[in-house]
Design a protein around this motif. Structure first.
Motif, short mmCIF file in Angstrom:
data_model
loop_
_atom_site.label_atom_id
_atom_site.label_comp_id
_atom_site.label_asym_id
_atom_site.label_seq_id
_atom_site.Cartn_x
_atom_site.Cartn_y
_atom_site.Cartn_z
N TYR A 124 0.84 -1.19 0.00
CA TYR A 124 0.00 0.00 0.00
C TYR A 124 0.88 1.25 0.00
O TYR A 124 1.94 1.28 0.62
N VAL A 125 0.40 2.28 -0.67
CA VAL A 125 1.13 3.55 -0.75
C VAL A 125 0.13 4.68 -0.58
O VAL A 125 -0.93 4.67 -1.20
N ILE A 126 0.46 5.64 0.27
CA ILE A 126 -0.29 6.90 0.31
C ILE A 126 0.56 7.91 -0.45
O ILE A 126 1.63 8.30 0.00
N ALA A 127 0.08 8.28 -1.64
CA ALA A 127 0.86 9.14 -2.52
C ALA A 127 0.92 10.55 -1.96
O ALA A 127 -0.06 11.06 -1.40
N GLN A 128 2.07 11.19 -2.15
CA GLN A 128 2.25 12.56 -1.67
C GLN A 128 2.34 13.52 -2.85
O GLN A 128 3.11 13.30 -3.78
N VAL A 179 -2.08 2.57 -4.56
CA VAL A 179 -2.30 3.92 -4.02
C VAL A 179 -3.66 3.95 -3.33
O VAL A 179 -4.70 3.85 -3.97
N ILE A 180 -3.65 4.10 -2.00
CA ILE A 180 -4.88 4.03 -1.22
C ILE A 180 -5.25 5.36 -0.58
O ILE A 180 -6.21 5.43 0.19
N GLY A 181 -4.51 6.43 -0.88
CA GLY A 181 -4.84 7.74 -0.34
C GLY A 181 -3.83 8.77 -0.82
O GLY A 181 -2.83 8.42 -1.48
N TYR A 182 -4.08 10.04 -0.50
CA TYR A 182 -3.23 11.13 -0.95
C TYR A 182 -2.94 12.09 0.20
O TYR A 182 -3.86 12.48 0.94
N VAL A 183 -1.68 12.47 0.35
CA VAL A 183 -1.28 13.57 1.23
C VAL A 183 -1.07 14.77 0.32
O VAL A 183 -0.20 14.76 -0.56
N MET A 184 -1.87 15.82 0.51
CA MET A 184 -1.89 16.89 -0.49
C MET A 184 -0.80 17.94 -0.30
O MET A 184 -0.60 18.78 -1.17
N ALA A 185 -0.07 17.90 0.81
CA ALA A 185 1.05 18.82 1.03
C ALA A 185 1.69 18.44 2.36
O ALA A 185 1.15 17.62 3.12
N PRO A 234 -8.99 8.56 0.92
CA PRO A 234 -8.91 9.75 1.77
C PRO A 234 -7.90 10.76 1.24
O PRO A 234 -6.88 10.40 0.65
N ILE A 235 -8.19 12.04 1.49
CA ILE A 235 -7.29 13.15 1.17
C ILE A 235 -6.82 13.73 2.49
O ILE A 235 -7.64 14.18 3.31
N LEU A 236 -5.52 13.70 2.72
CA LEU A 236 -4.98 14.04 4.03
C LEU A 236 -4.07 15.26 3.97
O LEU A 236 -3.37 15.49 2.97
N TYR A 237 -4.09 16.05 5.03
CA TYR A 237 -3.10 17.10 5.23
C TYR A 237 -2.79 17.14 6.72
O TYR A 237 -3.59 17.62 7.52
N ILE A 238 -1.67 16.59 7.07
CA ILE A 238 -1.32 16.39 8.48
C ILE A 238 -1.30 17.70 9.26
O ILE A 238 -1.69 17.77 10.42
#
Length: 442
Positions: free
Chosen positions: A350-354, A399-405, A429-433
């Motif tokens: 699994y990868v959360i793409a950045q 790709v199971i999600g995205y970190v948008m920045a 999911p779209i994530l921004y920590i």
């Protein structure tokens, strides 16, 4: 007469100044770039397509660009090479693919500027048909120094100039541009519903018709479904050929069982087959429940991460991580070559793409002159990076999600980025920590 010529000269000077201003502005993010898509490689025969898939291997319809020479100019580092356009390409489209580079760049073909990309950290394609000629062509990629995009790239540790995988492909005037797909599972059923869309585009100024043949093959080589559909497109039009089928739930893709189906496509124009494509697809469903748990194919899945450099990771690294019970990779912010995602698909990671946005050096201030995340003039630059990263990776099962920045304060541009990604993606999911409790993060 002199006065007339002076007026013309002033007009051209004003236009040149305006163009320069646009080029130096974050509102000007690309030139001549095709709409982003998943990696698409055409072949002249079905056998080559099935044997080579999305590999950029030299063939009748693909010319790798290698053997770069490097020179320095005041405002750019220039990589120069050659490619050949054979006679059989002259009635077809020539498309340049650049996987990634070390910074914003221009594309020069035979001395003519045909493309520009402010975002060098996701793949870009440029239609170079008109700029190319039969036989030998010269290509230069000018990596720009001190470009405004660097304010968005504080993740970069070194600015050593480089150009990633580059090649030129030939596709017919009416062509398969992309493939998209969606999977829905129902735990009360033994099957999953699959929908596949084959995106067809034409560069013709007149109506053009093609017959798109498709064949979906299961891991055991059973033909799940096959057929064809005719599509007619108007001037430079685009449409999507869709088909639906069902697959056994036990053959959906997940890290523990990364099974993939083969989709074979062939394009028939005026009775002749113009190109063949073949790609491996992992069909899987994903959701996030109210507790924030990942649900892969309806089953709660815990993620165990291993960190890797995407420009150095190998198949052996991923296999070793799987042996140690890791089921997810976390890459450093920056470019991730497309073959790395395909590797994760095949090995079950699994990868959360950045999305390549980090403006940490600009500080946390949202006032004028502060972080570009809250400056409307930078909106196009933020949206472009998000949409390009999404469209080039959304077909990957891994790709199971995205970190948008990362570390980019917050503000109007990250709000708009979140909304754009949510409009494109209804499941992942779209994530921004660093959202700090604001609404623009799942």
């Amino acid at each position: 007469m002199k006065r007339f010529l002076s007026i013309i000269a002033l007009v051209f000077a004003a236009c040149a100044t305006l163009a320069a201003q646009e080029y130096d502005s974050p509102e000007y993010v690309s030139l001549g770039r095709e709409l982003p898509r998943s990696k698409t490689v055409p072949y002249p025969t079905a056998e080559e397509a099935q044997a080579l898939g999305s590999g950029a291997v030299a063939s009748k319809y693909l010319r790798p660009v290698t053997g770069w020479t490097r020179t320095e100019e005041e405002d750019a580092t220039v990589f120069t090479s050659k490619y050949v356009i054979p006679f059989v390409w002259l009635s077809r489209q020539a498309i340049l693919y650049v996987d990634e580079a070390s910074g914003a760049y221009e594309v020069i073909i035979n001395g003519q500027k045909v493309g520009y990309a402010a975002n060098a950290f996701t793949p870009a394609e440029f239609n170079i048909t008109k700029a190319s000629k039969e036989d030998v062509n010269t290509i230069s990629i000018r990596i720009l120094k001190n470009h405004w995009s660097r304010r968005m790239e504080d993740f970069v540790e070194t600015r050593e100039p480089r150009v990633g995988e580059t090649y030129v492909v030939s596709q017919p005037t009416i062509r398969v541009r992309d493939v998209v797909h969606n999977t829905d599972v129902d735990l009360n059923s033994e099957f999953a519903n699959v929908e596949v869309g084959i995106v067809v585009k034409t560069e013709s100024l007149n109506p053009k018709t093609a017959r798109i043949h498709y064949e979906l093959i299961a891991p055991d080589t059973t033909v799940v479904t096959q057929g064809y559909k005719d599509v007619t497109l108007g001037m430079r039009g685009e449409d999507t050929v869709k088909f639906m089928t069902r697959i056994p739930y036990v053959l959906t893709w997940c890290a523990d069982m990364p099974v993939r189906y083969r989709l074979n496509i062939k394009t028939q124009i005026e009775g002749r087959y113009a190109e063949y494509q073949s790609r491996m697809i992992g069909f899987r469903d994903i959701a996030v429940n109210e507790a924030g748990d990942f649900m892969i194919n309806g089953i709660k899945t815990e993620l165990f991460y291993r960190d890797f450099d995407p420009l150095k990771v190998t198949e052996k690294d991923i296999i070793a991580a799987r042996v140690l019970k890791y089921n997810a990779l976390r890459f450093k912010m920056g470019a991730v070559p497309q073959n790395v995602y395909r590797m994760c698909d095949s090995l079950g990671m699994y990868v959360i793409a950045q999305i390549p946005i980090n403006t940490s050096a600009s500080g946390l201030s949202r006032r004028v002159g502060g972080n570009p995340s809250n400056d409307p003039a930078w909106k196009a630059a933020f949206l472009d990076r998000a949409e390009t990263a999404y469209r080039t990776t959304c077909g990957q099962a891994s790709v199971i999600g995205y970190v948008m920045a990362e570390e980019s304060s917050n503000g109007i541009n990250l709000y708009e980025t979140y909304l754009r990604l949510k409009a494109l993606e209804r499941k992942r999911p779209i994530l921004y920590i660093e959202a700090a409790g604001e609404w623009n993060s799942d």
